[in-house]
Design a protein around this motif. Structure first.
Motif, PDB file in Angstrom:
ATOM      1  N   SER A 112       0.813  -1.217   0.000  1.00  0.00           N
ATOM      2  CA  SER A 112       0.000   0.000   0.000  1.00  0.00           C
ATOM      3  C   SER A 112       0.846   1.266   0.000  1.00  0.00           C
ATOM      4  O   SER A 112       0.426   2.304  -0.527  1.00  0.00           O
ATOM      5  CB  SER A 112      -0.936   0.008   1.216  1.00  0.00           C
ATOM      6  N   ASP A 113       2.043   1.191   0.578  1.00  0.00           N
ATOM      7  CA  ASP A 113       2.908   2.364   0.699  1.00  0.00           C
ATOM      8  C   ASP A 113       3.824   2.453  -0.519  1.00  0.00           C
ATOM      9  O   ASP A 113       4.922   1.877  -0.543  1.00  0.00           O
ATOM     10  CB  ASP A 113       3.730   2.269   1.987  1.00  0.00           C
ATOM     11  N   LYS A 114       3.354   3.169  -1.533  1.00  0.00           N
ATOM     12  CA  LYS A 114       4.144   3.290  -2.758  1.00  0.00           C
ATOM     13  C   LYS A 114       3.808   4.575  -3.489  1.00  0.00           C
ATOM     14  O   LYS A 114       2.783   5.213  -3.226  1.00  0.00           O
ATOM     15  CB  LYS A 114       3.901   2.082  -3.663  1.00  0.00           C
ATOM     16  N   ASP A 115       4.674   4.956  -4.398  1.00  0.00           N
ATOM     17  CA  ASP A 115       4.514   6.168  -5.180  1.00  0.00           C
ATOM     18  C   ASP A 115       3.344   6.009  -6.150  1.00  0.00           C
ATOM     19  O   ASP A 115       3.271   5.011  -6.871  1.00  0.00           O
ATOM     20  CB  ASP A 115       5.812   6.430  -5.949  1.00  0.00           C
ATOM     21  N   PHE A 120       8.592   4.132  -6.935  1.00  0.00           N
ATOM     22  CA  PHE A 120       9.200   3.430  -5.799  1.00  0.00           C
ATOM     23  C   PHE A 120       8.103   2.836  -4.939  1.00  0.00           C
ATOM     24  O   PHE A 120       6.931   3.229  -5.019  1.00  0.00           O
ATOM     25  CB  PHE A 120      10.077   4.379  -4.966  1.00  0.00           C
ATOM     26  N   ALA A 121       8.486   1.881  -4.102  1.00  0.00           N
ATOM     27  CA  ALA A 121       7.537   1.249  -3.181  1.00  0.00           C
ATOM     28  C   ALA A 121       8.289   0.807  -1.941  1.00  0.00           C
ATOM     29  O   ALA A 121       9.511   0.571  -1.977  1.00  0.00           O
ATOM     30  CB  ALA A 121       6.868   0.043  -3.842  1.00  0.00           C
ATOM     31  N   ALA A 122       7.572   0.713  -0.835  1.00  0.00           N
ATOM     32  CA  ALA A 122       8.188   0.244   0.406  1.00  0.00           C
ATOM     33  C   ALA A 122       8.584  -1.220   0.244  1.00  0.00           C
ATOM     34  O   ALA A 122       7.759  -2.059  -0.106  1.00  0.00           O
ATOM     35  CB  ALA A 122       7.219   0.403   1.560  1.00  0.00           C
ATOM     36  N   MET A 123       9.848  -1.514   0.507  1.00  0.00           N
ATOM     37  CA  MET A 123      10.360  -2.880   0.419  1.00  0.00           C
ATOM     38  C   MET A 123      10.292  -3.573   1.779  1.00  0.00           C
ATOM     39  O   MET A 123      10.067  -4.774   1.882  1.00  0.00           O
ATOM     40  CB  MET A 123      11.803  -2.853  -0.089  1.00  0.00           C
ATOM     41  N   MET A 124      10.517  -2.780   2.844  1.00  0.00           N
ATOM     42  CA  MET A 124      10.507  -3.311   4.204  1.00  0.00           C
ATOM     43  C   MET A 124      10.119  -2.180   5.151  1.00  0.00           C
ATOM     44  O   MET A 124      10.585  -1.055   4.996  1.00  0.00           O
ATOM     45  CB  MET A 124      11.895  -3.844   4.579  1.00  0.00           C
TER      46      MET A 124
END
Length: 335
Positions: A112-115, A120-124
């Motif tokens: 859910s946490d992404k541009d 880009f997107a949250a990997m961890m």
């Protein structure tokens, strides 16, 4: 964010390029990926990149530095791109988003946490924290102003380190913008000095050279498991409330990446459910909603965050006034 200084980055980059046969060159028939990454995940990367090479034959070269420094390096090299993948913290990933090309790794639909533009997107997932030596017992922000801690408190520098920038944002959340500046001005009496590296503060706290420092949950719990010497805490406000916010490791594909095809394979790998499930190996939290961390490490993360309120910054707003906030910060602390 953490361990390696800009000068070390430059040396590492020079060595990397020499090993690859020069600027922009690749080894093993082009099967090489260069990752510019914030530090804190070195051991986890070693294991994951070895797995990736075994599966694909692609070698991963990691160049590690503070979150602001790796982002700045991508900016400086935009006319002669060296990195394929960038992994760093907010708000630095947002700052250089224009130098990242849209690519949605397989499985990132579960993140859910992404541009919104797919850059880009949250990997961890990870969270701001503080650490203290067992010889010290501060529990609140006010406790850190105690004259007994003179020269024994240190935090990484806002604007240079992601964790350091997070300290400024957390204090703004707790005390308001002017209150944060006033507080940091007072804290200078106890501050051991500026630091571009958060990770380097951990051994100092463990040895007692420092008694309190900033950090993040993932890095701190991983170091405690490895060598101990300090504990994680979250300073409470005047009402006794402890709070923090997420500092995800974001990953994105660099525009004009020299080895874009291999880089895309690496991003697919890092966002795969199998690799996401191993985030807890490094005391991180999977970014995918359909992957849940389990085991002893996951239990330690949950315990560390127990009773701590989680709030969410507006990173677009943070980035929009970051330069002004940093200028005000430097003035407040006399730098």
């Amino acid at each position: 964010m953490k361990k390696t200084l800009a000068t070390v980055l430059a040396v590492a980059l020079t060595a990397l390029l020499a090993a690859c046969g020069g600027t922009g060159a690749a080894s093993a028939g082009g099967k090489t990926v260069t990752v510019y990454t914030v530090d804190g995940l070195e051991d986890w990367y070693t294991a994951r990149f070895a797995e990736f090479k075994q599966q694909t034959g692609v070698t991963v070269q990691a160049v590690t530095a503070g979150s602001g420094e790796v982002a700045s390096r991508v900016e400086k090299e935009k006319a002669n791109t060296q990195a394929d993948v960038l992994v760093t913290l907010p708000p630095f990933i947002q700052r250089v988003a224009g130098l990242l090309q849209p690519y949605t790794p397989r499985g990132a639909d579960q993140v859910s946490d992404k541009d919104p533009q797919g850059r880009f997107a949250a990997m961890m997932n990870n969270y701001l924290s503080f650490i203290r030596n067992p010889a010290a017992t501060p529990k609140t922000w006010d406790d850190l102003l105690d004259p007994k801690l003179k020269g024994k408190v240190q935090y990484s520098t806002p604007g240079e380190a992601g964790d350091g920038t997070a300290v400024l944002l957390q204090l703004q959340h707790v005390l308001g913008e002017q209150g944060a500046l006033d507080y940091l001005g007072k804290l200078e009496a106890n501050n051991a000095g500026p630091s571009s590296s958060t990770g380097k503060l951990q051994p100092k706290v463990a040895k007692g050279e420092l008694l309190v420092a900033n950090g993040d949950v993932q890095m701190n719990l991983a170091e405690i498991a490895k060598s101990g010497g300090f504990e994680v805490f979250f300073p409470a406000d005047a009402q006794g409330k402890r709070s923090t916010f997420a500092l995800p490791y974001y990953a994105g594909l660099v525009t004009n990446a020299p080895h874009a095809d291999e880089a895309k394979k690496l991003l697919d790998f890092l966002f795969s459910p199998e690799v996401q499930a191993k985030a807890a190996d490094a005391y991180g939290i999977p970014a995918r909603a359909d992957v849940t961390a389990t085991g002893a490490n996951a239990a330690k993360i949950k315990a560390a965050l127990d009773g701590v309120e989680i709030w969410q910054p507006d990173w677009t707003a943070v980035l929009g006034k970051l330069d002004a906030d940093l200028a005000a910060y430097k003035k407040a602390v006399g730098r």
